[in-house]
Enzyme design. Structure first.
Site, PDB file in Angstrom:
ATOM      1  N   LYS A 137      -2.433  -2.016  -3.781  1.00 19.25           N
ATOM      2  CA  LYS A 137      -3.571  -1.192  -2.469  1.00 19.25           C
ATOM      3  C   LYS A 137      -2.528   0.378  -2.805  1.00 19.25           C
ATOM      4  CE  LYS A 137      -6.114  -0.292   1.936  1.00 19.25           C
ATOM      5  NZ  LYS A 137      -6.483  -0.540   2.658  1.00 19.25           N
ATOM      6  N   GLU A 191       0.834  -1.776   0.050  1.00 14.56           N
ATOM      7  CA  GLU A 191      -0.086  -0.206   0.280  1.00 14.56           C
ATOM      8  C   GLU A 191       0.952   0.987  -0.092  1.00 14.56           C
ATOM      9  OE1 GLU A 191      -2.451   0.636   3.453  1.00 14.56           O
ATOM     10  OE2 GLU A 191      -2.949   2.132   2.483  1.00 14.56           O
TER      11      GLU A 191
HETATM   12  P1  13P Z   1      -9.170   3.637   4.413  1.00 20.72           P
HETATM   13  O1  13P Z   1     -10.162   3.456   3.311  1.00 20.72           O
HETATM   14  O2  13P Z   1     -10.047   4.613   4.914  1.00 20.72           O
HETATM   15  O3  13P Z   1      -8.070   5.514   3.313  1.00 20.72           O
HETATM   16  O4  13P Z   1      -8.335   2.771   4.851  1.00 20.72           O
HETATM   17  C1  13P Z   1      -7.697   2.391   4.151  1.00 20.72           C
HETATM   18  C2  13P Z   1      -6.667   1.286   4.419  1.00 20.72           C
HETATM   19  O5  13P Z   1      -5.992   0.477   4.793  1.00 20.72           O
HETATM   20  C3  13P Z   1      -5.331   3.439   4.676  1.00 20.72           C
HETATM   21  O6  13P Z   1      -4.236   2.324   5.096  1.00 20.72           O
END
Ligand code: 13P
Length: 342
Positions: A219, A177
């Protein structure tokens, strides 16, 4: 788990328009969200809140996996079995957030580097024994004048790749991510440029660390203008810029891209995901979701920390999960909001 096992889990997480509930807020973050609604934050109230999502009837039709937090993965449900067992019995794959947060990047004011690599192999081993089958690590990139620096992008990409390689070694599917934040007044083109640079650096680092692209999920953020930008974008523009950016930088071998919601409200995040899936042209990966706030916010407001509201909160969550699942298949329309609520 061997590579084939990892591939199977990664594919399962994005099958049939399903996606992931990110329920991995740290106790500090969840305490802040609770405080806005005057809800007490204790290990037990946080456990009750999480359990409400995990036991929502039929939610496994729309949600394939849940990202847990260290506190949650160790907790027992009200009925006795661990929350991990509750998820598994409901047909949901447990995952775990393993980074230790984004800290100030030395000598670079305004930038952050995600920590948590030391001892990570041992922690992953323990989490796998507890039932986790995938993991998450979040890097945070800020857009501002002169930011991000190449130094910050590269350092975060390197950490993501080291984490991903350790996960695969321990039999966990890494969710990689790299989040480019929405704060700022930048244009959508600037977000696309930065997101492209960040994805490129991340993919190169993953390649260098010998990470199997087939056995991971990405992600990313959607490509959107800054929150304070003078001109906001249409859903179609978001879809065009997001897909163009992904096509340029993400290998087709990656089975799924699961977007974060990043502070977009539930309706906006759902509409954008749908527009991305409806756009014509090559889409070699599943395009699904790993939302935190966009999946939880409506349920949190319905709940208010009160036992008597659990059912209506679960209905709100179930409705949103159903809408987002439709969006991941490109089948969502604003009219669906009402139809699906019925
Ligand atoms: P949000 O969808 O609220 O951005 O959270 C996703 C997430 O895992 C952030 O690390």
């Amino acid at each position: 788990m061997n590579i084939t096992g990892l591939e199977r889990t990664a594919e399962e997480l994005v099958a049939e328009g399903k996606g992931i509930l990110a329920a991995d807020e740290t106790p500090e973050t969840l305490t802040k969200r609770f405080a806005q609604l005057q809800i007490d934050s204790t290990p037990d109230s946080r456990r009750i809140y999480r359990e409400m999502f995990f036991t929502t009837p039929d939610v496994a039709e729309f949600i394939s996996g849940v990202i847990l937090q260290d506190e949650t993965i160790r907790q027992k449900s009200s009925a006795g079995p661990s929350l991990v067992e509750v998820l598994m019995r409901n047909g949901i794959i447990p995952g775990i957030k393993v980074d230790k947060g984004a800290k100030g990047f030395a000598g670079r004011p305004g930038e952050r580097i995600t920590e948590g690599l030391d001892g990570l192999g041992d922690r992953l081993k323990e989490y796998r024994q507890m039932g986790a089958r995938f993991a998450k690590w979040r890097a945070v990139i800020h857009i501002a004048e002169g930011l991000p620096t190449t130094a910050c992008v590269r350092a975060n990409a390197h950490a993501l790749a080291r984490y991903a390689a350790l996960c695969q070694e321990q039999g966990l599917v890494p969710i990689v991510e790299p989040e480019v934040m929405m704060e700022g007044s930048h244009t959508i083109l600037r977000c696309e440029e930065v997101t492209g640079n960040v994805l490129q650096a991340t993919v190169e680092a993953l390649f260098e660390q010998n990470v199997s692209f087939e056995g991971m999920l990405l992600k990313p953020n959607m490509v959107v203008p800054g929150k304070d930008a003078q001109r906001q974008a249409s859903a179609r523009e978001v879809a065009l810029h997001t897909l163009r950016c992904l096509r340029r930088h993400v290998p087709a071998a990656v089975p799924g891209i699961v977007f974060l919601s990043g502070g977009q409200d539930a309706l906006t995040a759902t509409t954008h995901l749908n527009a991305i899936n409806q756009l014509a042209g090559p889409k070699p990966w599943k395009l699904s979701f790993s939302f935190g706030r966009a999946l939880q916010d409506e349920a949190l407001i319905a709940w208010q920390g009160k036992e008597k509201n659990v059912q209506s909160a679960q209905q709100a969550f179930s409705h949103r999960a159903r809408c987002v699942n439709a969006a991941a298949l490109g089948d969502y329309a604003s009219a669906t909001e009402g139809d699906l609520a019925a």
